[in-house]
Structures are given as C-alpha cells and as structure tokens.
Design an enzyme around this catalytic site. Structure first.
Site, short mmCIF file in Angstrom:
data_model
loop_
_atom_site.label_atom_id
_atom_site.label_comp_id
_atom_site.label_asym_id
_atom_site.label_seq_id
_atom_site.Cartn_x
_atom_site.Cartn_y
_atom_site.Cartn_z
N LYS B 76 -39.15 9.02 -35.70
CA LYS B 76 -40.25 8.52 -34.87
C LYS B 76 -40.62 9.62 -33.88
O LYS B 76 -39.73 10.31 -33.36
CB LYS B 76 -39.78 7.25 -34.13
CG LYS B 76 -40.85 6.57 -33.29
CD LYS B 76 -40.31 5.27 -32.68
CE LYS B 76 -41.33 4.54 -31.85
NZ LYS B 76 -40.81 3.27 -31.28
N SER B 151 -43.62 -0.79 -32.04
CA SER B 151 -44.24 0.51 -31.97
C SER B 151 -43.78 1.49 -33.05
O SER B 151 -44.41 2.52 -33.25
CB SER B 151 -43.97 1.15 -30.59
OG SER B 151 -42.59 1.37 -30.41
N SER B 175 -39.45 -3.26 -31.12
CA SER B 175 -40.24 -2.22 -31.79
C SER B 175 -39.64 -1.64 -33.06
O SER B 175 -40.30 -0.87 -33.76
CB SER B 175 -40.54 -1.08 -30.82
OG SER B 175 -41.63 -1.42 -30.01
#
Lengths: 95, 484
Positions: B76, B151, B175
């Site tokens: 990420k 996210s 997330s």
C-alpha cells in the site's frame, strides 16, 4: 448544531488551511452534519469512566537519550521544495 | 501462475518449477495489461522488482533462502519505501521519495519477498471507498462501476484480480477488512502494536495498524510471521514473542466458543448479506464450534467515537505537512502563514481537509471536554464491552460490512452515510483487537465477508478459524470472470 461560515473560517485558520470562498458553504454544511452526528456521544453515561488513550492501556516507552541515526541531511533535504547551504528556504518572515 | 496463492508460489519456487524472474515478469505484464484498467497501482517498480527476483533466484539456485524467498507482493502506498516515491494517495506527497524503508517493507524484503510496486489508496487512508485518492478511484474487479472499498482498495483489487497473490494494507477503522469483504479476499488486521508502525505514514496513531490482504489464511499467516514482532523504532510496538502462526492453522474447531452480537443483525444489515453470514457461522458450528449470543451495548456509539478520536489525531499528524521540508508547496506565497495555509489547502483533498477541520474543532478550547475527552471515555466503555464478551467466548463472528460493494459515487456527497459503512469494523480498532474478514458468500454476483474478532494477540485463533472455514467452502477461490 449548525456551524456558521465565520466559525468554519476560524477553524480553518486554526488548522492552517486556506479554504476557497466558494467551498465554505459546502464545508460548513458537511461539518455541521458531522458535529450533529458526534453530538450523540454526549448522551452516554461516562461519570465514573476514565478516558482511554491507548488500546492496550500502555504508557509511553522511553529510550536512552543517545543518537541512533546517522546524519542524512542531504538525503532528507532532497525532498525539500527549496534549500540553500543545508537550510530550508521559506518566504521572508521579518521585514 | 497468477492463479496460485502465495504459499503455492513459494512451493513452486522451492521446487524450481519456475524462477522468481519468470514469475515477476508474468505478473508485471499482467499488471500492465489488466491492472491499469482498475487503477489499482500508483507506482510499479519494474526494475527494482526484477533485480530482487534475480537475487532471490541466485539464493534459490543454491538451495538457500527462506519460506518467502522470491515470492511477489505489493505495498500500500502508505508504507515508506527507500528510493521509491511514497504518495499516500495525496497531491501533498506526489513527489515524495522516502529516504528510508518502513519496518514492514524492510522485514519483508529481508525475508526475500519481491515488491512489484505501490497500490492506490484513499488519501492518507481517509475513506471507505477509495474515491478520495488524488490518483482517482480504484474499480472493483467484480463490477467496474462499484467501489472496491477503502482505504486499502488498490491492494484488495490487485489481489482479487489475480495481479498479485498478496498485498500489505493498513486498517484504522476497517481499511483492510472492508475492502477485503467487498472484493472477496482475506484481510487481517493484527492486534494494535503487533506489527510496527515505523515508516507507515500516520493517520490516527492510536488506531492505525498494518496488516495484509491475501487469498488464503495460510498466506496471511506466512506474511504475519515475518511482519510481526517488537520494533525499537516504534514506541507503540509491543514486546511480546511471535508464535508460529502456520503451525496451528489446521487445529480442530472443537470446543471453540463463537459469540454472535445481538446488535449486528438489526435493520442496518442487508438481508441477503445477513443470510450468507449466518450460513458461514453454521459451517463453523458444524466444525465443532459452539455459538452463543453476546452483547456489545455501545456498538452504535463506535462510529461517532471514531469520528472524534480519528480526526483529532489526524489533525495533529497532518500538521507535519506544511510545505517547508517536503511535499507540495504553494507558489509565490506572501509570508510564512500564507505558505502554510495555501500549501495545505492545495495539497489536501476535500475529505482530508474535512477531517483536519473536524479534529481541530473537537480539540479546540471550549469543545475539548465535550467531544474529545467524552469520546475517549466512550472508547473505554466500548473496549469494556469487548472485554466482557470475551470472558464468555473465544471469537466474535458477524458481518464485515452492511452490504456488498456499492456503486462509485453513491455515498460521496454524504459523509455520515459513508462513515456508517464501517460500523462493524471500527470497534476492533478502538479496542485494539485483532480481526479478519473472510469471503463467505455472494449476493447478486458480489462478494460478502465474514468478520472474525478475537481478544488481544489471538491472531493464531483467527487464522485457524479462517483456515478451517475455507477448507469447508470455496468462496475464497472465486475469481471475477475477466481476471481468471
């Protein structure tokens, strides 16, 4: 609770955020809705409850006051928008 | 090769069925061809990946290296990666190249994992739909008109579309787990402090936790094994031994006590979603577990608590972005205050600004006690609810999200509706508990997630539960047709 445009501009200044004049109404509306939403916390009975700052209720761990990182100023400043002689350049502060 | 899981690929590499270079080239090609359409990546590190794959192949040729030598993964874009840009999905960090690696990145690289790039995400991890990214929304591989969740939406979409077998993610209010549920992947958020936060760009420091998105519980166990453990550089890291997560995956569920939360199956939950989750719990029961109802009486306060605590911490963490030392700087500022205000106004997107403003408001004089202090007290009540529940049960099982993936743009105008999307996941962050989402069914062609929460440091039990469930079902093996 409805936040006024002036209140929103004041909060934005505290947060060091420049809001465009055209955005302020929308920000005030959405922020007011968020404040209304979190207002329900006030109804919870927390008279004898201690606030929780850490999920495992741990205290701050300290370390010995010794330097552990090498000096990497040049590498770090490679990301800076403006530097000179190893110093960060910003707009003039004092006349 | 792209259809194999991480552990299957590791076995193939060990057996020299294929090389890490061949595997890396295959996946890079796939990312270039089909990944771009999903907008799942912000940066692809082709040269670095091939160099790491070659190094892994040299070790493997000498019968050296560990379990993960040569296996591919993506990070990420919230994790700092030395020499590679780290944007956190923001214009503010569009040009930021980190001078150091996050501990998670460092440990996985040391274990021989080959990173292929950085995945798209909500800006500074603030969002539940991956629509707040400066680099545009990620599309759900199951239906391109829908959100993959956020996210960690880029990580989840990349794993679901078989672009990569595994990805790192972070979870502040759900997330990792919510995008895992919406894309049919497995998402693990470990106990707060189990995995180092060093080099992970902070959003809400008392809630943020690094974890993984994979296609099997065995893969999640293998990655957590490397990522977990004490880190001197993170003051919130917990110094506790790391168990062998893979060793207990196959344990029987006989005697496992599962808690069902009464409040989870109320009117807010999609009926079809509820049916799939109940069916999944029945599978665990058939495997030997016993089921008992438990109460989380303050569950409905978890979202408002989160939306005071998280913005308060965010407003403080975001203050480091001032246009002086790194990140976006506004042009032709008249003075220092103008430089701060305009750089931040231009560099941050609408959701990040909204959270900074909310945080500034709840921490400001006159409102601190009513909002921030009260939220910290309610947080204690929520954690106490979990403590009481775990006196009677070993694991709490329920839905991960109220409904399957929603259309892009559907909730962007109403922050409260968007925030309520995380109602089942936020409690685990407030209490610092480990939690997982496991694929457990399909509704109208879209995946549904089963949420498992355990007491602190019970990752072994959650992984065991997920692994045993997966052994009885095939939901985790389903792949969107276009990506097979």
């Amino acid at each position: 609770m409805s936040l006024s445009k002036d209140q929103v501009q004041h909060i934005a200044m505290l947060a060091r955020l420049r809001l465009a004049e055209s955005e302020v109404d929308d920000v005030a509306d959405k922020l007011s809705r968020i404040v209304d939403f979190v207002d329900q916390l006030g109804a919870a009975d927390t008279g004898n409850v201690s606030p929780m700052a850490h999920p495992l209720n741990q205290g701050q761990r300290l370390r010995a006051d010794v330097v552990t990182e090498p000096n990497a100023r040049a590498q770090i400043q490679a990301n800076a928008p403006a530097v000179q002689d190893g110093l960060y350049l910003v707009p003039k502060v004092i006349e | 090769m792209h259809a194999l899981t991480l552990t299957e690929l590791a076995q193939g590499l060990k057996a020299r069925d294929f090389t890490s270079r061949t595997l890396t080239e295959t996946l890079l090609e796939r990312i270039a061809e089909t990944g771009a359409a999903l907008n799942a990546f912000i940066t692809v590190t082709e040269d670095e990946a091939l160099a790491a794959a070659d190094a892994a192949d040299q070790l493997l040729a000498k019968n050296k290296g560990g379990l993960l030598t040569g296996v591919p993964l993506v990070h990420k874009d919230i994790f700092c990666t030395r020499g590679v840009r780290t944007t956190c999905g923001s214009r503010m960090l569009d040009n930021f190249v980190s001078p150091y690696d996050a501990t998670v990145v460092e440990r996985l690289a040391a274990a021989g994992v080959v990173s292929l790039g950085k995945t798209n995400m909500d800006e500074f991890a603030m969002g539940s739909s991956n629509e707040t990214s400066y680099f545009g929304p990620v599309l759900n591989p199951w239906d391109h008109a829908r959100s993959p969740g956020g996210s960690s939406g880029g990580s989840a979409a990349a794993v679901a579309a078989r672009l990569i077998p595994a990805a790192t993610g972070t979870d502040t209010g759900g997330s990792i787990r919510q995008p895992a549920a919406l894309t049919g992947t497995i998402g693990l958020k470990p106990t707060y402090g189990r995995v180092s936060r060093y080099g992970m760009i902070a959003f809400a420091s008392s809630l943020d936790q690094a974890g993984v998105i994979t296609r099997s519980a065995a893969d999640a166990a293998a990655l957590l094994q490397v990522m977990a453990g004490f880190d001197e550089r993170d003051s919130t890291s917990v110094d506790q031994p790391v168990p062998d997560y893979s060793a207990t995956l196959d344990q029987s569920l006989q005697g496992l006590r599962i808690g069902i939360v009464r409040q989870h199956f109320d009117a807010g939950l999609d009926a079809d979603n509820a049916q799939q989750v109940k069916a999944a719990i029945a599978v665990l029961e058939a495997g030997g577990a016993t089921v008992k109802e438990v109460d989380l009486p303050n569950l409905d306060l978890s979202v408002p608590t989160y939306y005071v605590v998280a913005p308060a911490e965010c407003s403080s963490n975001m203050s480091r972005f001032d246009g002086v030392r790194f990140g976006h700087r506004a042009e032709n500022a008249t003075d220092l205050l103008d430089l701060y205000c305009r750089s931040r106004g231009e560099g941050f997107g609408a959701e990040v600004q909204r959270r900074i403003l909310t945080g500034t408001y709840v921490l400001s004089a006159g409102y601190y006690d009513a909002y921030y202090l009260q939220a910290q007290k309610v947080r204690q009540l929520i954690a106490e609810d979990f403590r009481k529940a775990f006196a009677d049960v070993d694991v709490i099982a329920g839905p991960t999200s109220p409904a399957p993936a929603f259309p892009l743009g559907d909730k962007t105008d109403d922050p409260i509706t968007m925030y309520l999307n995380d109602i089942y996941t936020i409690g685990a962050n407030l209490a610092g508990l480990p939690a997982m989402s496991v694929p457990c069914g399909m509704v109208d062609g879209l995946p549904v997630g089963l949420h498992l929460v355990g007491p602190h440091f019970s990752e072994e039990r959650l992984l065991n539960c997920a692994h045993r469930y997966a052994a009885e079902t095939n939901w985790h093996t389903l792949c969107p047709e276009a990506y097979r």
